[in-house]
Design a protein around this motif. Structure first.
Motif, short mmCIF file in Angstrom:
data_model
loop_
_atom_site.label_atom_id
_atom_site.label_comp_id
_atom_site.label_asym_id
_atom_site.label_seq_id
_atom_site.Cartn_x
_atom_site.Cartn_y
_atom_site.Cartn_z
N TYR A 1 0.81 -1.22 0.00
CA TYR A 1 0.00 0.00 0.00
C TYR A 1 0.85 1.27 0.00
O TYR A 1 0.35 2.35 -0.26
N ASN B 1 -1.62 3.73 -8.70
CA ASN B 1 -2.25 3.67 -7.37
C ASN B 1 -3.77 3.66 -7.49
O ASN B 1 -4.46 2.94 -6.77
N GLU C 1 -5.04 0.27 -9.14
CA GLU C 1 -4.85 -0.96 -8.36
C GLU C 1 -5.70 -1.02 -7.10
O GLU C 1 -5.67 -2.05 -6.41
N THR C 2 -6.50 0.01 -6.83
CA THR C 2 -7.44 -0.15 -5.70
C THR C 2 -8.51 -1.18 -6.05
O THR C 2 -9.22 -1.64 -5.17
N ASP C 3 -8.63 -1.54 -7.33
CA ASP C 3 -9.56 -2.61 -7.72
C ASP C 3 -8.97 -4.00 -7.50
O ASP C 3 -9.67 -5.00 -7.64
N TYR D 1 -5.66 2.51 2.01
CA TYR D 1 -5.54 2.33 0.55
C TYR D 1 -6.89 2.01 -0.08
O TYR D 1 -7.24 2.53 -1.14
N TYR D 2 -7.66 1.15 0.60
CA TYR D 2 -8.95 0.75 0.03
C TYR D 2 -10.12 1.61 0.53
O TYR D 2 -11.28 1.26 0.33
N SER D 3 -9.81 2.73 1.17
CA SER D 3 -10.89 3.57 1.72
C SER D 3 -11.66 4.26 0.60
O SER D 3 -11.13 4.51 -0.49
N ASN D 4 -12.90 4.60 0.88
CA ASN D 4 -13.71 5.33 -0.11
C ASN D 4 -13.08 6.68 -0.42
O ASN D 4 -13.12 7.14 -1.56
N ASN E 1 -9.92 7.50 -0.56
CA ASN E 1 -8.83 7.32 -1.52
C ASN E 1 -9.37 6.97 -2.90
O ASN E 1 -8.92 7.50 -3.92
N LYS E 2 -10.36 6.10 -2.93
CA LYS E 2 -10.88 5.65 -4.23
C LYS E 2 -11.65 6.78 -4.94
O LYS E 2 -11.51 6.97 -6.15
#
Ligand code: FE2
Ligand code: FE2
Length: 472
Positions: A49, A86, A89-91, A110-113, A115-116
């Motif tokens: 991450y 970055n 790749e959150t997918d 990294y996988y937070s809403n 960030n996305k």
């Protein structure tokens, strides 16, 4: 309604949802995410991450205008590609091999809403910034038929298969072939360690027979569910027998922007499903060309490392990608044209052409980086001469003074012009790769050519140094 306020009915206008200065602020906000801060070490161990984007550089850059061909290896491209990977790749799912508890906050961040969502808002601007030049470079004209496309692809493959791979020759001709070889493996690791992840985006949904044919290619890459046979696992074995670690993005700091561009391109055309026909064109040409490339790389690895290197990843692809190339054309591309009409051919050709262009840019960039790596020791002498001319007032160049301490956070960069580094007091390392650096003590200077990846690490308690912008 949010939807009407944001005009979501017109997807092509996403960029115009915001003014350029608003996008710039969003990009700066994204780059400032603590997860993407510079790191204390050059190699990032077992934390998928942590992906530095150099937020200080991002603040000084503007991403609102598409880069021209001549600009695509510069500071803007490197920063934009780091952010784009970055975002894409959150997918994908990445988990550390150990100490999940200690990395749980990074995982959540990294996988937070936040960030996305922030990533999604800036993605179209960054994509246009780094990929729009392809539209100027590649012009698909004329009337195409499936037969014309087949013979076009066959001619590309025939030419490729008769060639020696220039990049392999560059590695073998390097002053340090082992180092150059590791550098090549690092450049492809970003993609190979999660091989086929971008393509797997195209097997979702429901669109008939060709979907299942594409799925066969992807499950081959995934080793049919047998983990030791998964292609990314085979590549881990190659890395470890060449003295490299196989943690995802361990060598993030040493990816060239052109290597990131290739990796990002598969996501670019596979995530936006309006580019589906470009994606299958890119996959067809990549699969068809990879076979010969793998044979050449396998030979090169043997020559450089002898019997100790595990080349099975490349040997396996030499066999299976000749087959995948045929599968991709005969069972995906040709049936797609038969079903959806010749009108989709220009998009397929575009995918084939764009992928080849990005591959050749990436090869040239790595060759230049290997040449820089080989020559860096000799760059102190011209640097000293230039510095003398500056001191005598014969040369005037914009300069900046830096005072940094040991333990400063680290990030690699490329610059848009040649740069003269002059150490006044203390010492620093000019870092070219995870296994290569040049020490500069007080009074010493060096020139780093434009577009060459490097980092600075202060190795005394304090180091005072000056930088001068030179012409290209
Ligand atoms: Fe594969
Ligand atoms: Fe393949």
């Amino acid at each position: 309604m949010v939807a009407s306020a944001l005009n979501l009915a017109a997807p092509a206008v996403t960029r115009s949802l915001f003014q350029p200065d608003e996008i710039k602020k969003l990009i700066e906000l994204y780059a400032a995410t603590p997860l993407f801060h510079n790191t204390p070490e050059w190699i990032i161990r077992d934390n998928p991450y942590r992906r530095p984007v150099n937020s200080t550089a991002v603040q000084q850059l503007d991403f609102n205008t598409p880069l021209k061909r001549a600009e695509i290896l510069g500071a803007n491209a490197l920063a934009a590609h780091r952010m784009l990977l970055n975002i894409y790749e959150t997918d994908l799912i990445f988990l550390p091999a150990s100490d999940f508890t200690g990395k749980r906050n990074d995982f959540a961040s990294y996988y937070s809403n936040d960030n996305k969502l922030l990533g999604e808002l800036i993605r179209p601007t960054l994509e246009a910034h780094v990929f729009n030049f392809l539209k100027d470079e590649i012009n698909v004209t004329g009337r195409w038929s499936v037969e014309a496309l087949r013979s076009y692809l066959q001619s590309i493959i025939a030419k490729h298969e008769q060639s020696e791979l220039e990049i392999c020759n560059a590695v073998l001709a390097s002053a340090d072939p082992e180092r150059a070889c590791r550098s090549l493996l690092i450049q492809v690791a970003g993609d190979f360690l999660s091989e086929a992840s971008a393509s797997s985006r195209n097997i979702l949904g429901k669109y008939g027979e060709i979907q299942s044919e594409l799925f066969k290619i992807v499950i081959d890459d995934y080793g049919y569910g047998v983990h030791p046979a998964k292609h990314s696992t085979l590549f881990e074995n190659t890395l470890s027998t060449c003295g490299l670690v196989s943690d995802v993005h361990a060598y993030w700091q040493f990816y060239l922007s052109s290597s990131l561009a290739l990796n990002n391109y598969y996501h670019y055309v596979s995530r936006d499903h309006s580019k589906y026909f470009q994606a299958i064109g890119a996959i067809a040409v990549a699969e068809a060309m990879f076979s010969h490339s793998c044979r050449e790389i396998s030979k090169m690895l043997r020559t450089v490392f002898g019997n100790t290197v595990d080349t099975y990843y490349f040997d396996e692809h030499f066999h299976i990608d000749a087959h995948h190339g045929r599968m991709a054309f005969d069972y995906v591309v040709a049936p797609a044209i038969a079903k959806h009409g010749d009108g989709v051919i220009p998009d397929i050709v575009r995918g084939m052409e764009e992928l080849q262009l990005l591959t050749s840019i990436s090869d040239d960039d790595l060759k230049a980086q290997i040449a820089f790596s080989d020559a860096v020791g000799s760059l102190k002498i011209p640097a000293h001469q230039i510095h003398q001319r500056i001191l005598k007032g014969r040369l005037r160049k914009p300069n900046a003074i830096h005072v940094e301490n040991r333990g400063q956070s680290l990030v690699t960069q490329v610059l848009d012009q040649d740069k003269l580094y002059v150490v006044e007091s203390g010492s620093l390392d000019l870092v070219i790769g995870h296994d290569q650096s040049v020490r500069l003590d007080g009074g010493e200077a060096i020139v780093v050519p434009r577009e060459r990846l490097h980092g600075i690490a202060v190795v005394s308690d304090e180091c005072r140094y000056q930088t001068y912008d030179l012409e290209n």
